[in-house]
Write an enzyme that holds these catalytic residues in place. Structure first.
Site, PDB file in Angstrom:
ATOM      1  N   ASP A  62       0.879  -1.170   0.000  1.00 33.98           N
ATOM      2  CA  ASP A  62       0.000   0.000   0.000  1.00 33.98           C
ATOM      3  C   ASP A  62       0.910   1.211   0.000  1.00 33.98           C
ATOM      4  OD1 ASP A  62      -1.677   2.105   0.471  1.00 33.98           O
ATOM      5  OD2 ASP A  62      -2.626   1.261   2.263  1.00 33.98           O
ATOM      6  N   ASN A  89       3.304   2.379 -10.755  1.00 37.10           N
ATOM      7  CA  ASN A  89       2.052   2.544 -11.494  1.00 37.10           C
ATOM      8  C   ASN A  89       0.883   2.942 -10.596  1.00 37.10           C
ATOM      9  OD1 ASN A  89      -0.044   1.826 -13.684  1.00 37.10           O
ATOM     10  ND2 ASN A  89      -0.557   0.458 -11.999  1.00 37.10           N
ATOM     11  N   ALA A 192      -6.763  18.295  -9.663  1.00 36.23           N
ATOM     12  CA  ALA A 192      -5.898  17.695  -8.641  1.00 36.23           C
ATOM     13  C   ALA A 192      -5.072  16.567  -9.256  1.00 36.23           C
ATOM     14  CB  ALA A 192      -6.753  17.165  -7.490  1.00 36.23           C
ATOM     15  N   TYR A 193      -5.698  15.786 -10.128  1.00 40.26           N
ATOM     16  CA  TYR A 193      -4.990  14.679 -10.786  1.00 40.26           C
ATOM     17  C   TYR A 193      -3.842  15.233 -11.632  1.00 40.26           C
ATOM     18  CZ  TYR A 193      -4.187  10.478 -13.580  1.00 40.26           C
ATOM     19  OH  TYR A 193      -3.612   9.391 -14.195  1.00 40.26           O
ATOM     20  N   GLY A 194      -4.128  16.290 -12.384  1.00 38.91           N
ATOM     21  CA  GLY A 194      -3.111  16.912 -13.233  1.00 38.91           C
ATOM     22  C   GLY A 194      -1.924  17.418 -12.434  1.00 38.91           C
ATOM     23  N   VAL A 230      -6.606   4.983 -21.498  1.00 38.84           N
ATOM     24  CA  VAL A 230      -6.776   3.526 -21.492  1.00 38.84           C
ATOM     25  C   VAL A 230      -8.091   3.135 -20.820  1.00 38.84           C
ATOM     26  CG1 VAL A 230      -5.743   1.360 -20.667  1.00 38.84           C
ATOM     27  CG2 VAL A 230      -4.265   3.226 -21.429  1.00 38.84           C
ATOM     28  N   ARG A 231      -8.739   2.135 -21.390  1.00 34.10           N
ATOM     29  CA  ARG A 231     -10.001   1.640 -20.826  1.00 34.10           C
ATOM     30  C   ARG A 231      -9.737   0.923 -19.503  1.00 34.10           C
ATOM     31  NH1 ARG A 231     -10.497   0.574 -26.190  1.00 34.10           N
ATOM     32  NH2 ARG A 231      -9.933  -1.638 -26.037  1.00 34.10           N
ATOM     33  N   THR A 232      -9.908   1.648 -18.403  1.00 33.32           N
ATOM     34  CA  THR A 232      -9.732   1.070 -17.071  1.00 33.32           C
ATOM     35  C   THR A 232     -10.863   1.582 -16.195  1.00 33.32           C
ATOM     36  OG1 THR A 232      -8.423   2.974 -16.346  1.00 33.32           O
ATOM     37  CG2 THR A 232      -7.191   1.101 -17.250  1.00 33.32           C
TER      38      THR A 232
END
Length: 276
Positions: A62, A89, A192-194, A230-232
């Site tokens: 984790d 990742n 925030a992700y950016g 990507v398809r996730t």
């Protein structure tokens, strides 16, 4: 102690991480560890690969938990005397329609994507053996988010001399600014992700520079990359790439030949170095 080469992929029980493990099982000459927060999900993922005739090993990890990172570190040190390939990742993203306040999204996203990844690097980079490869999975969103920052912030993030402490200070400031609702006034973009992925890309540049200064003769290559859309579960069903296609660039960087001296300290997308 085993002389067997070893690769570790974080956040690998599904999505791109799982696809990276699958590809490494086929191409990497050594042990491949699929790590996940939840042991039962991790074991399930390993069993799925076994049914495909592939052999991955499982270790709990984790990245939000320093103790968990250190347990993995000690295990790798004791069993293998180090590490040959590390793919960072693990990451999270809030859905577009999530109703959590932006300040909460900022704190939670940065905690995992930037600070968690940084902790993994702090603990595991010293273990990386000569000719090792480190791949930090970032995103093209880091580029677009960088373009939406103020000129002053862009300058800092593009600097060739920015230190890890200065980067940590900036990432901490972003979270604090969102709590005070002044982040836009302070020149930050509304993602925030950016911002978390700006952190990952810039951290990679700093780490590569440090490797050049402290371990030049070890020929370790460290890069950030974008797997693409990507398809996730994270990116949704409309994305154009399959997880296996998304894994291509990270796997390419993880398996660069031992005589390669580049790319290093770069941001790579579709196996191509992008300007930062």
């Amino acid at each position: 102690m085993s002389n067997m080469p070893v690769a570790v992929v974080t956040g690998a029980n599904k999505g791109i991480g799982f696809a990276i493990v699958r590809a490494l099982c086929k191409q990497f000459q050594g042990d491949v560890y699929l790590t996940a927060r939840d042991p039962s999900r991790g074991q399930e993922a390993v069993a799925k690969l076994q049914r495909e005739g592939l052999c991955a090993l499982f270790h709990q990890l984790d990245i939000d938990d320093l103790q968990s990172i250190r347990v993995l570190r000690d295990f790798l040190k004791e069993k293998y005397g180090g590490l040959n390939v590390l793919v960072n990742n693990a990451g999270i993203a809030f859905k577009v329609h999530d109703t959590a306040p932006f300040a909460v999204q900022a704190e939670v996203t940065l905690k995992t994507n930037f600070f968690g990844t940084r902790n993994v690097c702090t603990e595991l980079l010293p273990l990386v053996k000569p000719y090792g490869k480190v791949v930090n999975v970032s995103s093209m969103v880091s580029s677009s988010a960088l373009g939406s920052c103020s000129q002053e912030l862009q300058q800092k993030f593009r600097s060739d001399t920015i230190t890890e402490d200065e980067l940590v200070e900036l990432m901490t400031k972003f979270v604090e600014d969102t709590k005070k609702s002044v982040h836009e006034k302070e020149g930050w973009p509304n993602t925030a992700y950016g911002v978390s992925k700006i952190g990952v890309t810039v951290l990679s540049r700093i780490q590569a520079r440090m490797l050049n200064e402290k371990r030049k003769g070890d020929h370790i290559l460290l890069n950030a990359c974008c797997p693409g859309w990507v398809r996730t579960d994270m990116a949704g069903p409309k994305a154009p790439k399959s997880p296996d296609e998304g894994a291509e660039t990270p796997v390419y960087l993880a398996l660069l030949p031992s005589d390669a001296d580049s790319p290093h300290g770069q941001f790579v997308s579709n196996k191509t170095v992008r300007t930062w």
